[in-house]
Motif scaffolding. Structure first.
Motif, short mmCIF file in Angstrom:
data_model
loop_
_atom_site.label_atom_id
_atom_site.label_comp_id
_atom_site.label_asym_id
_atom_site.label_seq_id
_atom_site.Cartn_x
_atom_site.Cartn_y
_atom_site.Cartn_z
N ALA A 1 18.94 39.43 -70.43
CA ALA A 1 19.69 39.46 -69.18
C ALA A 1 20.91 40.35 -69.32
N VAL A 2 21.11 41.22 -68.34
CA VAL A 2 22.31 42.05 -68.29
C VAL A 2 23.43 41.19 -67.69
N VAL A 3 24.57 41.14 -68.33
CA VAL A 3 25.64 40.25 -67.91
C VAL A 3 26.97 41.00 -67.83
N ALA A 4 27.83 40.48 -66.96
CA ALA A 4 29.23 40.91 -66.92
C ALA A 4 30.04 39.94 -67.76
N VAL A 5 30.94 40.47 -68.54
CA VAL A 5 31.77 39.67 -69.44
C VAL A 5 33.22 39.90 -69.05
N HIS A 6 33.97 38.83 -68.85
CA HIS A 6 35.39 38.98 -68.55
C HIS A 6 36.19 37.92 -69.27
N ALA A 7 37.44 38.24 -69.53
CA ALA A 7 38.33 37.35 -70.27
C ALA A 7 39.76 37.65 -69.88
N THR A 8 40.67 36.79 -70.31
CA THR A 8 42.09 36.98 -70.07
C THR A 8 42.81 37.08 -71.41
N LEU A 9 43.50 38.20 -71.61
CA LEU A 9 44.22 38.45 -72.85
C LEU A 9 45.66 37.94 -72.70
N ILE B 1 39.79 34.72 -78.32
CA ILE B 1 39.99 34.23 -76.96
C ILE B 1 38.65 33.84 -76.36
N ASP B 2 38.68 32.98 -75.36
CA ASP B 2 37.46 32.55 -74.68
C ASP B 2 37.02 33.62 -73.69
N ILE B 3 35.71 33.68 -73.46
CA ILE B 3 35.16 34.64 -72.51
C ILE B 3 34.18 33.95 -71.57
N THR B 4 33.97 34.56 -70.41
CA THR B 4 33.01 34.08 -69.42
C THR B 4 31.93 35.13 -69.24
N VAL B 5 30.68 34.67 -69.19
CA VAL B 5 29.52 35.56 -69.07
C VAL B 5 28.80 35.24 -67.77
N SER B 6 28.54 36.26 -66.95
CA SER B 6 27.89 36.07 -65.65
C SER B 6 26.73 37.04 -65.51
N SER B 7 25.61 36.54 -64.99
CA SER B 7 24.41 37.36 -64.86
C SER B 7 24.59 38.46 -63.81
N THR C 1 18.08 22.95 -58.81
CA THR C 1 19.11 23.59 -59.63
C THR C 1 20.34 22.70 -59.66
N VAL C 2 20.83 22.43 -60.85
CA VAL C 2 22.05 21.64 -61.03
C VAL C 2 23.10 22.53 -61.65
N GLY C 3 24.25 22.66 -60.99
CA GLY C 3 25.29 23.54 -61.50
C GLY C 3 24.93 25.00 -61.30
N VAL C 4 25.50 25.87 -62.11
CA VAL C 4 25.25 27.32 -62.04
C VAL C 4 24.78 27.78 -63.40
N PRO C 5 23.46 27.82 -63.63
CA PRO C 5 22.96 28.20 -64.96
C PRO C 5 23.09 29.69 -65.27
N THR C 6 23.46 30.51 -64.28
CA THR C 6 23.59 31.95 -64.52
C THR C 6 25.00 32.35 -64.94
N VAL C 7 25.86 31.37 -65.15
CA VAL C 7 27.23 31.62 -65.64
C VAL C 7 27.50 30.72 -66.83
N GLY C 8 28.03 31.28 -67.89
CA GLY C 8 28.32 30.50 -69.09
C GLY C 8 29.61 30.96 -69.75
N ARG C 9 30.03 30.22 -70.75
CA ARG C 9 31.24 30.56 -71.49
C ARG C 9 30.96 30.58 -72.99
N ILE C 10 31.76 31.34 -73.69
CA ILE C 10 31.69 31.39 -75.15
C ILE C 10 33.08 31.08 -75.68
N PRO C 11 33.32 29.87 -76.15
CA PRO C 11 34.64 29.55 -76.70
C PRO C 11 34.95 30.42 -77.92
N ASN C 12 36.14 31.00 -77.93
CA ASN C 12 36.55 31.92 -79.02
C ASN C 12 35.51 33.01 -79.23
#
Length: 373
Positions: free
Chosen positions: A92-100, A110-116, A164-175
């Motif tokens: 899956a191609v995803v967008a990755v964003h985070a706050t520095l 830092i933590d990041i968020t991954v979205s399809s 569908t429960v929640g949003v399975p196309t969005v996830g996080r990666i702690p650190n």
């Protein structure tokens, strides 16, 4: 059966009353809760990458997924024949964003968020491959990689039904990202510190200056405008850190906000500020109840009818109930308690309340700012 009826909002008004009555007790706040130091802020980062290892819930054979996958495989030194189609069921191609955060040094995670990006149905169980994260200046400030944690999930049947429960196309990666470049802040470059109020107010700025000058000495701080206060500070970095620690833990009493009523017409939430009052006014309110009942009626042919057939005929019954309109009087200097009680006794719904408040505002009887969200 379709039934349209007005519902009360006693709970919302009761909450507004409690908040308004308790607002009489003013508590002191720390400076760090009222103002921010100019130049000390976080920075957004973004990037795009590939999540692999999905259990058939990837982007399938979309052009974007194939192109990104082909580019990554080529960078790994693997030769692919031109025109070779790649299956992307597990990719899956995803967008990755985070706050520095401010003052983040290389090596900090830092933590990041991954979205399809594409048609992936779920990112559960996937792994994000090495992804550079850039800032607004298009420079790389962090590198992301790791296992995606997606809280949502979905299930689909052979007939097309799905849950569908929640949003399975969005996830996080702690650190999930490691900082590679530091963002330079002007914290130690200026002779003075500038405190920016989170809610600009002339009274709050004046009280902030008084609190700092009382604790440190006259002339230490002076207001620039309703939103900023300039403070003299030492130039030595070690002394400046201790100095800021002293200032941000000082306590002060912010100014009370303007008279305001906030109404959320979708949820029925109503918040009425302490200083809200009205001029003499009379308000009339009425509600309408429409009830539509659908029923089935069986039509039988006559006893001697030869060609008659039994048939089911739909029948609709429409009833309109219009109760007597209510009226209440608002006297001069009406308090918050009296406003809440009057509208609550009428039994107005959130939509009716908005109409009443807007009418009072239009008539010039409402001495408050009305905000409808």
């Amino acid at each position: 059966m379709l039934k349209v009826k007005n519902n009360g909002f006693n709970l919302a008004l009761a909450l507004a009353l409690i908040l308004g009555l308790n607002s009489g007790v003013v508590k002191a706040d720390r400076v760090k809760d009222v103002a921010n130091i100019a130049g000390v802020r976080s920075n957004p980062l973004y990037g795009y990458g590939l999540v692999v290892g999905l259990d058939g819930s990837g982007d399938k054979s979309t052009g974007m997924a194939e192109e990104v996958l082909r580019n990554m495989i080529t960078r790994l030194g693997i030769y692919l024949e031109p025109g070779l189609r790649l299956k992307a069921d597990n990719v899956a191609v995803v967008a990755v964003h985070a706050t520095l955060p401010a003052f983040s040094k290389p090596g900090k995670t830092i933590d990041i968020t991954v979205s399809s990006f594409g048609k992936a149905k779920s990112l559960r169980g996937g792994t994000l491959l090495l992804t550079p994260l850039k800032g607004a200046d298009d420079k790389i400030y962090a590198i992301a990689q790791g296992s995606v944690v997606a809280s949502g999930f979905g299930a689909e049947g052979a007939d097309g039904s799905k849950v569908t429960v929640g949003v399975p196309t969005v996830g996080r990666i702690p650190n999930g990202a490691m900082v590679e470049r530091e963002v330079v802040t002007p914290f130690g470059e200026e002779f003075d510190l500038v405190l920016n109020l989170k809610q600009p107010d002339f009274t709050t700025a004046h009280r902030l200056v008084q609190a700092i000058n009382k604790a440190i000495g006259p002339g230490t701080a002076y207001p620039m405008d309703a939103g900023s206060v300039k403070v003299n500070a030492p130039t030595d970095p070690a002394q400046r850190v201790s100095y800021v620690s002293l200032i941000e833990n000082l306590t002060m009493t912010p100014a009370e906000g303007v008279a305001k009523i906030v109404v959320n017409s979708r949820t029925g939430t109503v918040v009425i500020g302490k200083h809200v009052h009205v001029l003499p006014a009379a308000v009339s309110h009425g509600s309408l109840t429409v009830t539509i009942t659908e029923s089935q009626k069986v039509s039988q042919p006559g006893p001697l009818a030869r060609r008659g057939q039994t048939a089911i005929v739909p029948e609709s019954n429409v009833e309109i109930e219009k109760p007597e309109p209510h009226m209440f009087l608002l006297d001069p200097g009406t308090t918050l308690d009296e406003i809440v009680r009057a509208i609550n006794e009428v039994g107005a719904a959130p939509g009716d309340l908005v109409a009443i408040l807007e009418a009072l505002k239009e008539a010039g009887a409402l001495r408050a700012e009305l905000v409808v969200i």
